[in-house]
Write a protein that holds these residues in place. Structure first.
Motif, PDB file in Angstrom:
ATOM      1  N   GLY A   7      -0.079  10.071  -7.340  1.00  0.00           N
ATOM      2  CA  GLY A   7       0.616  11.321  -7.621  1.00  0.00           C
ATOM      3  C   GLY A   7       1.229  11.333  -9.010  1.00  0.00           C
ATOM      4  O   GLY A   7       1.168  12.337  -9.725  1.00  0.00           O
ATOM      5  N   ILE A   8       1.823  10.207  -9.411  1.00  0.00           N
ATOM      6  CA  ILE A   8       2.400  10.091 -10.752  1.00  0.00           C
ATOM      7  C   ILE A   8       1.311  10.232 -11.809  1.00  0.00           C
ATOM      8  O   ILE A   8       1.453  10.989 -12.777  1.00  0.00           O
ATOM      9  CB  ILE A   8       3.128   8.737 -10.905  1.00  0.00           C
ATOM     10  CG1 ILE A   8       4.417   8.731 -10.066  1.00  0.00           C
ATOM     11  CG2 ILE A   8       3.445   8.452 -12.370  1.00  0.00           C
ATOM     12  CD1 ILE A   8       5.120   7.390 -10.029  1.00  0.00           C
ATOM     13  N   ARG A  40       2.169  11.271  -2.194  1.00  0.00           N
ATOM     14  CA  ARG A  40       1.672  11.877  -3.433  1.00  0.00           C
ATOM     15  C   ARG A  40       2.709  12.848  -4.013  1.00  0.00           C
ATOM     16  O   ARG A  40       2.926  12.887  -5.226  1.00  0.00           O
ATOM     17  CB  ARG A  40       0.354  12.610  -3.185  1.00  0.00           C
ATOM     18  CG  ARG A  40      -0.857  11.717  -2.989  1.00  0.00           C
ATOM     19  CD  ARG A  40      -2.121  12.554  -2.931  1.00  0.00           C
ATOM     20  NE  ARG A  40      -2.343  13.220  -4.199  1.00  0.00           N
ATOM     21  CZ  ARG A  40      -3.102  12.728  -5.178  1.00  0.00           C
ATOM     22  NH1 ARG A  40      -3.694  11.566  -5.027  1.00  0.00           N
ATOM     23  NH2 ARG A  40      -3.267  13.391  -6.303  1.00  0.00           N
ATOM     24  N   GLU A  41       3.332  13.633  -3.135  1.00  0.00           N
ATOM     25  CA  GLU A  41       4.342  14.584  -3.598  1.00  0.00           C
ATOM     26  C   GLU A  41       5.556  13.879  -4.190  1.00  0.00           C
ATOM     27  O   GLU A  41       6.179  14.387  -5.129  1.00  0.00           O
ATOM     28  CB  GLU A  41       4.766  15.499  -2.450  1.00  0.00           C
ATOM     29  CG  GLU A  41       3.704  16.488  -2.004  1.00  0.00           C
ATOM     30  CD  GLU A  41       2.694  15.880  -1.037  1.00  0.00           C
ATOM     31  OE1 GLU A  41       2.761  14.652  -0.783  1.00  0.00           O
ATOM     32  OE2 GLU A  41       1.828  16.625  -0.530  1.00  0.00           O
ATOM     33  N   LEU A  42       5.901  12.713  -3.640  1.00  0.00           N
ATOM     34  CA  LEU A  42       6.989  11.922  -4.219  1.00  0.00           C
ATOM     35  C   LEU A  42       6.661  11.560  -5.663  1.00  0.00           C
ATOM     36  O   LEU A  42       7.494  11.683  -6.566  1.00  0.00           O
ATOM     37  CB  LEU A  42       7.225  10.651  -3.400  1.00  0.00           C
ATOM     38  CG  LEU A  42       8.031  10.784  -2.106  1.00  0.00           C
ATOM     39  CD1 LEU A  42       7.914   9.523  -1.269  1.00  0.00           C
ATOM     40  CD2 LEU A  42       9.492  11.068  -2.415  1.00  0.00           C
ATOM     41  N   GLY A  43       5.420  11.088  -5.879  1.00  0.00           N
ATOM     42  CA  GLY A  43       5.022  10.724  -7.229  1.00  0.00           C
ATOM     43  C   GLY A  43       4.991  11.900  -8.171  1.00  0.00           C
ATOM     44  O   GLY A  43       5.515  11.851  -9.298  1.00  0.00           O
ATOM     45  N   GLU A  44       4.382  12.999  -7.732  1.00  0.00           N
ATOM     46  CA  GLU A  44       4.313  14.197  -8.570  1.00  0.00           C
ATOM     47  C   GLU A  44       5.710  14.724  -8.888  1.00  0.00           C
ATOM     48  O   GLU A  44       5.985  15.179 -10.004  1.00  0.00           O
ATOM     49  CB  GLU A  44       3.485  15.273  -7.871  1.00  0.00           C
ATOM     50  CG  GLU A  44       2.010  14.921  -7.750  1.00  0.00           C
ATOM     51  CD  GLU A  44       1.241  15.900  -6.880  1.00  0.00           C
ATOM     52  OE1 GLU A  44       1.903  16.745  -6.226  1.00  0.00           O
ATOM     53  OE2 GLU A  44       0.008  15.818  -6.851  1.00  0.00           O
ATOM     54  N   GLY A  45       6.598  14.648  -7.899  1.00  0.00           N
ATOM     55  CA  GLY A  45       7.955  15.156  -8.096  1.00  0.00           C
ATOM     56  C   GLY A  45       8.733  14.369  -9.138  1.00  0.00           C
ATOM     57  O   GLY A  45       9.516  14.948  -9.900  1.00  0.00           O
ATOM     58  N   THR A  46       8.517  13.052  -9.199  1.00  0.00           N
ATOM     59  CA  THR A  46       9.231  12.253 -10.200  1.00  0.00           C
ATOM     60  C   THR A  46       8.793  12.635 -11.612  1.00  0.00           C
ATOM     61  O   THR A  46       9.616  12.702 -12.525  1.00  0.00           O
ATOM     62  CB  THR A  46       9.011  10.748  -9.987  1.00  0.00           C
ATOM     63  OG1 THR A  46       7.618  10.437 -10.050  1.00  0.00           O
ATOM     64  CG2 THR A  46       9.582  10.287  -8.653  1.00  0.00           C
ATOM     65  N   PRO A  90       0.805  -1.240   0.000  1.00  0.00           N
ATOM     66  CA  PRO A  90       0.000   0.000   0.000  1.00  0.00           C
ATOM     67  C   PRO A  90       0.827   1.275   0.000  1.00  0.00           C
ATOM     68  O   PRO A  90       0.299   2.344  -0.327  1.00  0.00           O
ATOM     69  CB  PRO A  90      -0.844  -0.121   1.277  1.00  0.00           C
ATOM     70  CG  PRO A  90      -0.128  -1.104   2.136  1.00  0.00           C
ATOM     71  CD  PRO A  90       0.546  -2.059   1.198  1.00  0.00           C
ATOM     72  N   PHE A  91       2.102   1.189   0.347  1.00  0.00           N
ATOM     73  CA  PHE A  91       2.960   2.370   0.315  1.00  0.00           C
ATOM     74  C   PHE A  91       2.989   2.994  -1.077  1.00  0.00           C
ATOM     75  O   PHE A  91       3.048   4.215  -1.229  1.00  0.00           O
ATOM     76  CB  PHE A  91       4.382   1.988   0.754  1.00  0.00           C
ATOM     77  CG  PHE A  91       5.424   3.032   0.456  1.00  0.00           C
ATOM     78  CD1 PHE A  91       5.426   4.245   1.131  1.00  0.00           C
ATOM     79  CD2 PHE A  91       6.405   2.813  -0.493  1.00  0.00           C
ATOM     80  CE1 PHE A  91       6.379   5.222   0.862  1.00  0.00           C
ATOM     81  CE2 PHE A  91       7.372   3.775  -0.769  1.00  0.00           C
ATOM     82  CZ  PHE A  91       7.351   4.979  -0.091  1.00  0.00           C
ATOM     83  N   PHE A  92       2.939   2.146  -2.119  1.00  0.00           N
ATOM     84  CA  PHE A  92       3.097   2.660  -3.469  1.00  0.00           C
ATOM     85  C   PHE A  92       1.811   3.260  -4.046  1.00  0.00           C
ATOM     86  O   PHE A  92       1.867   3.969  -5.046  1.00  0.00           O
ATOM     87  CB  PHE A  92       3.599   1.549  -4.405  1.00  0.00           C
ATOM     88  CG  PHE A  92       5.002   1.100  -4.099  1.00  0.00           C
ATOM     89  CD1 PHE A  92       6.074   1.954  -4.297  1.00  0.00           C
ATOM     90  CD2 PHE A  92       5.248  -0.161  -3.595  1.00  0.00           C
ATOM     91  CE1 PHE A  92       7.369   1.560  -4.012  1.00  0.00           C
ATOM     92  CE2 PHE A  92       6.542  -0.576  -3.308  1.00  0.00           C
ATOM     93  CZ  PHE A  92       7.606   0.287  -3.513  1.00  0.00           C
ATOM     94  N   SER A  93       0.657   2.986  -3.436  1.00  0.00           N
ATOM     95  CA  SER A  93      -0.600   3.400  -4.056  1.00  0.00           C
ATOM     96  C   SER A  93      -0.707   4.919  -4.187  1.00  0.00           C
ATOM     97  O   SER A  93      -1.076   5.439  -5.250  1.00  0.00           O
ATOM     98  CB  SER A  93      -1.799   2.844  -3.284  1.00  0.00           C
ATOM     99  OG  SER A  93      -1.814   3.331  -1.948  1.00  0.00           O
TER     100      SER A  93
END
Length: 338
Positions: free
Chosen positions: A80-81, A296-302, A72-75
């Motif tokens: 975000g991505i 979510r910010e991690l995903g958006e940042g990538t 669930p960590f990746f969801s």
């Protein structure tokens, strides 16, 4: 399906004018735009994105690989991505590699064969096909970005938190509460992320508690089951820890479940700290103390980092370190006085 020539005939313009209306409407008069768009609407015309992509040498797709989609960590990272990619009119191709190097390599080959414009990988390994692209692009940056795991040796930019500092914050909390016998449940130590967290926790232990037998490290693999197995080893030892810090929330939940089966009261008999703050962490009983990552910010940042590479905004974009947060809930308290 109607084609661009039929739209042009109905609107009384050339096919090139139709193309300009759909791609650069600002260069066409309002009257002409209205005629063309009315013809597009009546005929139900859809531009041929495949032909457009061939002209621009872009696919409009981003490839994302995740080592375990059931975690669930990746969801929220994936959300975000997806959101960031959609805002920039990119589609996301998702690959669940299940920690399999052959799967990672097959997905990386999709990038090499130009089936996607860029790669975001959320694990710690960079497949050989992607490594080859990185070497070829040097000194510029290849369209390859990492999320969560920072490893400067890979030569690709990353979006992550300071894992060593976050683990130090979690360990310091336990020492501040008065714990001196602390168990640590790591993730696989082939991962830089796990090594950084162990380094941060160990540094605090050396400075605050002297280390030795009072600071016991047990390996896990980020699953609930490995948390339970680690708890079995730690809580049945001759000298039992009064607190256990796990390198993710799932393992912490495994420890919590095992402690309950032993009849231990959490946090009176045992304090437990997790890592990540997945959406289930606040619903355990008692709610789990943990390190919150801005998922979510991690995903958006990538996505932002990858698109800056694709746009050639910078030759060597820098990695991004996002803030973490210690969230204190009900699984931590001072050790029970004997």
């Amino acid at each position: 399906m109607p084609n661009i020539y039929e739209v042009a005939k109905r609107a009384g313009v050339s096919p090139s004018t139709v193309s300009r209306v759909l791609s650069q409407p600002e260069v066409v008069s309002a009257k002409t735009r209205t005629r063309v768009l009315r013809a597009v609407d009546v005929l139900g015309y859809t531009p041929n994105s495949t032909a457009k992509n061939l002209r621009t040498a872009r696919t409009g797709k981003l490839l994302v690989t995740v080592p375990d989609i059931s975690n669930p960590f990746f969801s929220l990272i994936l959300q975000g991505i997806e959101d960031a990619a959609q805002r920039e009119e990119y589609a996301v191709l998702l690959g669940d590699t299940q920690h399999d190097e052959r799967r990672e390599q097959r997905y990386a080959l999709m990038l090499k064969s130009k089936e996607a414009d860029g790669l975001i990988f959320l694990g710690h390994r960079l497949p050989e096909a992607a490594q080859a692209l990185v070497r070829t692009a040097a000194p510029r940056c290849a369209p390859v970005v990492n999320g969560c795991e920072f490893n400067p040796r890979l030569g690709v930019p990353s979006v992550h938190i300071d894992n060593a500092r976050a683990a130090a914050d979690a360990t310091s909390l336990l020492y501040d509460l008065g714990h001196r016998r602390i168990g640590i449940v790591t993730g696989p130590l082939v991962s830089p992320l796990s090594c950084d967290r162990l380094r941060g926790a160990s540094t605090v232990a050396r400075n605050r508690g002297g280390g030795g037998d009072e600071f016991v490290v047990v390996g896990g693999d980020f699953t609930v089951e490995s948390g339970g197995e680690a708890a079995d080893r730690l809580l049945n030892a001759e000298v039992r820890p009064t607190a256990i810090f796990c390198f993710n929330d799932e393992m912490a939940m495994g420890v919590l479940d095992y402690a309950r089966q032993m009849g231990l009261d959490v946090p009176r008999d045992l304090s437990i700290v997790g890592f990540d703050d997945i959406r289930f962490a606040r619903y355990t009983h008692p709610p789990l103390t943990t390190i919150a990552q801005p998922m979510r910010e991690l995903g958006e940042g990538t996505v932002k980092l990858l698109l800056s590479i694709l746009a050639n905004d910078t030759a060597t974009p820098e990695s991004v370190t996002l803030p973490h947060r210690l969230v204190v809930r009900g699984t931590t308290a001072p050790p029970r006085v004997s």
